[in-house]
Design an enzyme around this catalytic site. Structure first.
Site, PDB file in Angstrom:
ATOM      1  N   HIS A   3       0.801  -1.093   0.102  1.00 47.07           N
ATOM      2  CA  HIS A   3      -0.131  -0.123  -0.035  1.00 47.07           C
ATOM      3  C   HIS A   3       0.972   1.156   0.074  1.00 47.07           C
ATOM      4  O   HIS A   3       2.105   1.182   0.018  1.00 47.07           O
ATOM      5  CB  HIS A   3      -1.043  -0.038   1.211  1.00 47.07           C
ATOM      6  N   HIS A   5       1.061   3.932   2.104  1.00 49.10           N
ATOM      7  CA  HIS A   5       1.632   4.843   3.114  1.00 49.10           C
ATOM      8  C   HIS A   5       2.918   4.700   3.347  1.00 49.10           C
ATOM      9  O   HIS A   5       3.646   3.732   2.830  1.00 49.10           O
ATOM     10  CB  HIS A   5       1.035   4.079   4.547  1.00 49.10           C
ATOM     11  N   ASP A   7       5.497   4.637   5.252  1.00 46.79           N
ATOM     12  CA  ASP A   7       6.324   3.623   5.928  1.00 46.79           C
ATOM     13  C   ASP A   7       6.487   2.472   5.230  1.00 46.79           C
ATOM     14  O   ASP A   7       7.152   1.416   5.369  1.00 46.79           O
ATOM     15  CB  ASP A   7       5.902   3.309   7.177  1.00 46.79           C
ATOM     16  N   HIS A   8       5.452   2.217   4.055  1.00 48.44           N
ATOM     17  CA  HIS A   8       5.833   0.929   3.064  1.00 48.44           C
ATOM     18  C   HIS A   8       6.241   1.377   1.678  1.00 48.44           C
ATOM     19  O   HIS A   8       6.688   0.703   1.026  1.00 48.44           O
ATOM     20  CB  HIS A   8       4.177   0.470   2.959  1.00 48.44           C
TER      21      HIS A   8
END
Length: 190
Positions: A3, A5, A7-8
């Site tokens: 996804h 976001h 942090d990814h």
């Protein structure tokens, strides 16, 4: 990407530059290259297969990946190695619950031996973990229903009742989760 976001996805561009590969994602804003990803896609590299499973809920663009070679499912934030998955502002609890049910059916059907979350340790009991996630969500919804019957109206008021024994520094995250749950309950006419 599981996804978009940060942090990814935050390191995706640099990683792509280092290895000379594109980045595929459901959301076109996070793609580097021409190809995206979607539910049911199968990516093959050499002898490795990656099966894409659409799991919206945590975010609108959440995906999980079944790796038959490893008997494992990469779950991103759909299932965490510890703690509870938050429903982000771009997510939806109804979608999330359906995704958990779908993911559980998938891991049972394919005989997955492990979940590989985006945060936390490997989870060696996929069916048990997913059953636990669903039970936790149902339990939390029941707690919110009770808090509402006791007079709590706003997300903050619900947090003060349901999360009374939780460190107050965690209340802002709890409030975000409660807002998603209240929206879900309102959608059910409750």
């Amino acid at each position: 990407l599981t996804h978009g976001h940060d942090d990814h996805s935050g390191g995706a561009r640099r990683f792509a530059e280092l290895v000379g590969a594109p980045v595929r994602a459901l959301d076109p804003r996070h793609r580097l290259g021409t190809e995206g990803l979607g539910d049911g896609d199968v990516i093959t590299v050499g002898d490795l297969e990656l099966h894409v499973v659409g799991t919206p809920g945590h975010s609108f663009d959440s995906l999980c990946f079944w790796l038959p070679e490893d008997g494992a499912v990469l779950t991103g934030d759909t299932v965490l190695g510890r703690g509870t998955t938050m429903i982000a502002p771009d997510g939806d609890l109804g979608d999330y619950l359906r995704s958990l049910d779908r993911l559980r059916a998938t891991v049972e059907k394919v005989g997955a031996r492990a979940l590989l979350p985006g945060h936390g340790p490997v989870l060696p009991d996929p069916v048990g973990v997913l059953d636990g996630y669903v039970a936790h969500r149902r339990q939390r919804l029941d707690q919110i229903r009770r808090a509402r019957r006791q007079g709590a109206v706003t997300a903050r008021q619900v947090v003060e009742v349901v999360y009374a024994d939780v460190d107050r520094s965690l209340w802002p995250a709890a409030e975000m989760s409660v807002r998603a749950q209240l929206s879900y309950l309102e959608g059910l006419g409750e």
